[in-house]
Design a protein around this motif. Sequence first.
Motif, PDB file in Angstrom:
ATOM      1  N   ILE A   1      -6.828   1.219  -2.775  1.00 20.11           N
ATOM      2  CA  ILE A   1      -6.340   2.661  -2.758  1.00 20.11           C
ATOM      3  C   ILE A   1      -7.044   3.466  -3.419  1.00 20.11           C
ATOM      4  O   ILE A   1      -7.622   4.780  -2.859  1.00 20.11           O
ATOM      5  CB  ILE A   1      -4.521   2.448  -3.029  1.00 20.11           C
ATOM      6  CG1 ILE A   1      -3.939   1.649  -2.210  1.00 20.11           C
ATOM      7  CG2 ILE A   1      -4.356   4.173  -3.014  1.00 20.11           C
ATOM      8  CD1 ILE A   1      -2.487   1.761  -2.865  1.00 20.11           C
ATOM      9  N   SER A   2      -7.347   3.320  -4.547  1.00 20.05           N
ATOM     10  CA  SER A   2      -8.238   4.236  -5.453  1.00 20.05           C
ATOM     11  C   SER A   2      -9.659   4.422  -4.915  1.00 20.05           C
ATOM     12  O   SER A   2     -10.020   5.540  -4.813  1.00 20.05           O
ATOM     13  CB  SER A   2      -8.298   3.814  -7.030  1.00 20.05           C
ATOM     14  OG  SER A   2      -7.089   3.605  -7.431  1.00 20.05           O
TER      15      SER A   2
ATOM     16  N   ILE B   1      -6.615   7.320   3.721  1.00 16.17           N
ATOM     17  CA  ILE B   1      -6.729   6.501   2.698  1.00 16.17           C
ATOM     18  C   ILE B   1      -5.680   5.305   2.989  1.00 16.17           C
ATOM     19  O   ILE B   1      -6.237   3.841   2.521  1.00 16.17           O
ATOM     20  CB  ILE B   1      -5.895   7.282   1.631  1.00 16.17           C
ATOM     21  CG1 ILE B   1      -6.638   8.490   1.228  1.00 16.17           C
ATOM     22  CG2 ILE B   1      -5.701   6.309   0.214  1.00 16.17           C
ATOM     23  CD1 ILE B   1      -5.946   9.562   0.301  1.00 16.17           C
ATOM     24  N   ARG B   2      -4.757   5.386   3.839  1.00 13.74           N
ATOM     25  CA  ARG B   2      -4.037   4.056   4.206  1.00 13.74           C
ATOM     26  C   ARG B   2      -4.891   3.126   5.104  1.00 13.74           C
ATOM     27  O   ARG B   2      -4.988   1.900   4.714  1.00 13.74           O
ATOM     28  CB  ARG B   2      -2.799   4.327   4.915  1.00 13.74           C
ATOM     29  CG  ARG B   2      -1.556   5.006   4.087  1.00 13.74           C
ATOM     30  CD  ARG B   2      -0.580   5.264   4.796  1.00 13.74           C
ATOM     31  NE  ARG B   2       0.141   3.893   5.159  1.00 13.74           N
ATOM     32  CZ  ARG B   2       0.716   3.315   6.171  1.00 13.74           C
ATOM     33  NH1 ARG B   2       0.983   4.361   7.397  1.00 13.74           N
ATOM     34  NH2 ARG B   2       1.300   2.261   6.445  1.00 13.74           N
TER      35      ARG B   2
ATOM     36  N   CYS C   1      -0.774   6.609  -6.818  1.00 12.04           N
ATOM     37  CA  CYS C   1      -2.234   6.596  -7.180  1.00 12.04           C
ATOM     38  C   CYS C   1      -2.867   7.945  -6.503  1.00 12.04           C
ATOM     39  O   CYS C   1      -3.764   8.509  -7.381  1.00 12.04           O
ATOM     40  CB  CYS C   1      -2.885   5.409  -6.021  1.00 12.04           C
ATOM     41  SG  CYS C   1      -2.766   3.993  -6.753  1.00 12.04           S
ATOM     42  N   MET C   2      -2.191   8.423  -5.546  1.00 13.59           N
ATOM     43  CA  MET C   2      -2.576   9.742  -5.039  1.00 13.59           C
ATOM     44  C   MET C   2      -2.571  11.091  -6.144  1.00 13.59           C
ATOM     45  O   MET C   2      -3.200  11.884  -6.403  1.00 13.59           O
ATOM     46  CB  MET C   2      -2.149  10.191  -3.708  1.00 13.59           C
ATOM     47  CG  MET C   2      -2.608   9.459  -2.649  1.00 13.59           C
ATOM     48  SD  MET C   2      -1.854   9.603  -1.061  1.00 13.59           S
ATOM     49  CE  MET C   2      -2.532  11.303  -0.827  1.00 13.59           C
ATOM     50  N   VAL C   3      -1.321  10.858  -6.843  1.00 16.25           N
ATOM     51  CA  VAL C   3      -1.131  12.084  -7.934  1.00 16.25           C
ATOM     52  C   VAL C   3      -2.212  11.695  -9.128  1.00 16.25           C
ATOM     53  O   VAL C   3      -2.491  12.535  -9.567  1.00 16.25           O
ATOM     54  CB  VAL C   3       0.610  11.642  -8.263  1.00 16.25           C
ATOM     55  CG1 VAL C   3       0.709  12.526  -9.695  1.00 16.25           C
ATOM     56  CG2 VAL C   3       1.315  12.276  -7.175  1.00 16.25           C
ATOM     57  N   ARG C   4      -2.122  10.345  -9.445  1.00 13.89           N
ATOM     58  CA  ARG C   4      -3.139  10.212 -10.509  1.00 13.89           C
ATOM     59  C   ARG C   4      -4.666  10.473 -10.157  1.00 13.89           C
ATOM     60  O   ARG C   4      -4.983  11.046 -11.069  1.00 13.89           O
ATOM     61  CB  ARG C   4      -2.948   8.743 -10.782  1.00 13.89           C
ATOM     62  CG  ARG C   4      -3.819   8.165 -11.970  1.00 13.89           C
ATOM     63  CD  ARG C   4      -3.304   7.067 -12.862  1.00 13.89           C
ATOM     64  NE  ARG C   4      -2.467   5.993 -11.802  1.00 13.89           N
ATOM     65  CZ  ARG C   4      -3.126   4.808 -11.136  1.00 13.89           C
ATOM     66  NH1 ARG C   4      -4.461   4.845 -11.244  1.00 13.89           N
ATOM     67  NH2 ARG C   4      -2.497   4.224 -10.456  1.00 13.89           N
TER      68      ARG C   4
ATOM     69  N   VAL D   1       0.604  -1.248   0.092  1.00 12.36           N
ATOM     70  CA  VAL D   1      -0.170  -0.112  -0.031  1.00 12.36           C
ATOM     71  C   VAL D   1       0.925   1.244   0.013  1.00 12.36           C
ATOM     72  O   VAL D   1       0.671   1.985  -0.918  1.00 12.36           O
ATOM     73  CB  VAL D   1      -0.999   0.020   1.287  1.00 12.36           C
ATOM     74  CG1 VAL D   1      -1.611   1.441   1.372  1.00 12.36           C
ATOM     75  CG2 VAL D   1      -1.979  -0.986   1.048  1.00 12.36           C
ATOM     76  N   ASP D   2       2.053   1.124   0.747  1.00 11.40           N
ATOM     77  CA  ASP D   2       2.890   2.349   0.888  1.00 11.40           C
ATOM     78  C   ASP D   2       3.377   2.551  -0.467  1.00 11.40           C
ATOM     79  O   ASP D   2       3.694   3.770  -0.827  1.00 11.40           O
ATOM     80  CB  ASP D   2       3.850   2.410   2.191  1.00 11.40           C
ATOM     81  CG  ASP D   2       3.137   2.479   3.345  1.00 11.40           C
ATOM     82  OD1 ASP D   2       2.053   2.740   3.403  1.00 11.40           O
ATOM     83  OD2 ASP D   2       4.002   1.964   4.228  1.00 11.40           O
ATOM     84  N   PHE D   3       4.016   1.647  -1.026  1.00  6.93           N
ATOM     85  CA  PHE D   3       4.721   1.673  -2.395  1.00  6.93           C
ATOM     86  C   PHE D   3       3.836   2.083  -3.515  1.00  6.93           C
ATOM     87  O   PHE D   3       4.252   3.063  -4.137  1.00  6.93           O
ATOM     88  CB  PHE D   3       5.093   0.187  -2.759  1.00  6.93           C
ATOM     89  CG  PHE D   3       5.783   0.248  -4.105  1.00  6.93           C
ATOM     90  CD1 PHE D   3       7.125   0.503  -3.993  1.00  6.93           C
ATOM     91  CD2 PHE D   3       5.100  -0.368  -5.258  1.00  6.93           C
ATOM     92  CE1 PHE D   3       7.963   0.468  -5.305  1.00  6.93           C
ATOM     93  CE2 PHE D   3       6.149  -0.339  -6.333  1.00  6.93           C
ATOM     94  CZ  PHE D   3       7.573   0.121  -6.407  1.00  6.93           C
TER      95      PHE D   3
END
Length: 96
Positions: A81-82, A42-43, A26-29, A19-21
């Motif tokens: 994550i999304s 989110i985590r 994902c957040m930028v996208r 998830v951290d990786f």
Amino acid sequence: MENEQQKIFNVRNVSEDLVDFYLDECMVRHGACSCSRCIADIRAYALNQLPPRYVVTTAGSAFARARAMSTQAKADIISAISTGINLVKKNPRHDD
Ligand SMILES: [Zn+2]
């Protein structure tokens, strides 16, 4: 046994590492807010959606094993994550 070098064995949830990786990408996208409250929400959401995947590791070996996970498992992680990002965007808690 007595002459063997002392190794430290740990139990680690590689779902957390993964998830951290994938989180930043994902957040930028998705254009997610990157304040520490939103990242934590989110985590937490993503990790609650995913099965824990515990492995026994020695220092440094966990991530290599995490990367060997199946494509489907990685897709599940990115999907969790999304979904978390979308929920946090709708109901951000960073104004408390
Ligand atoms: Zn925020």
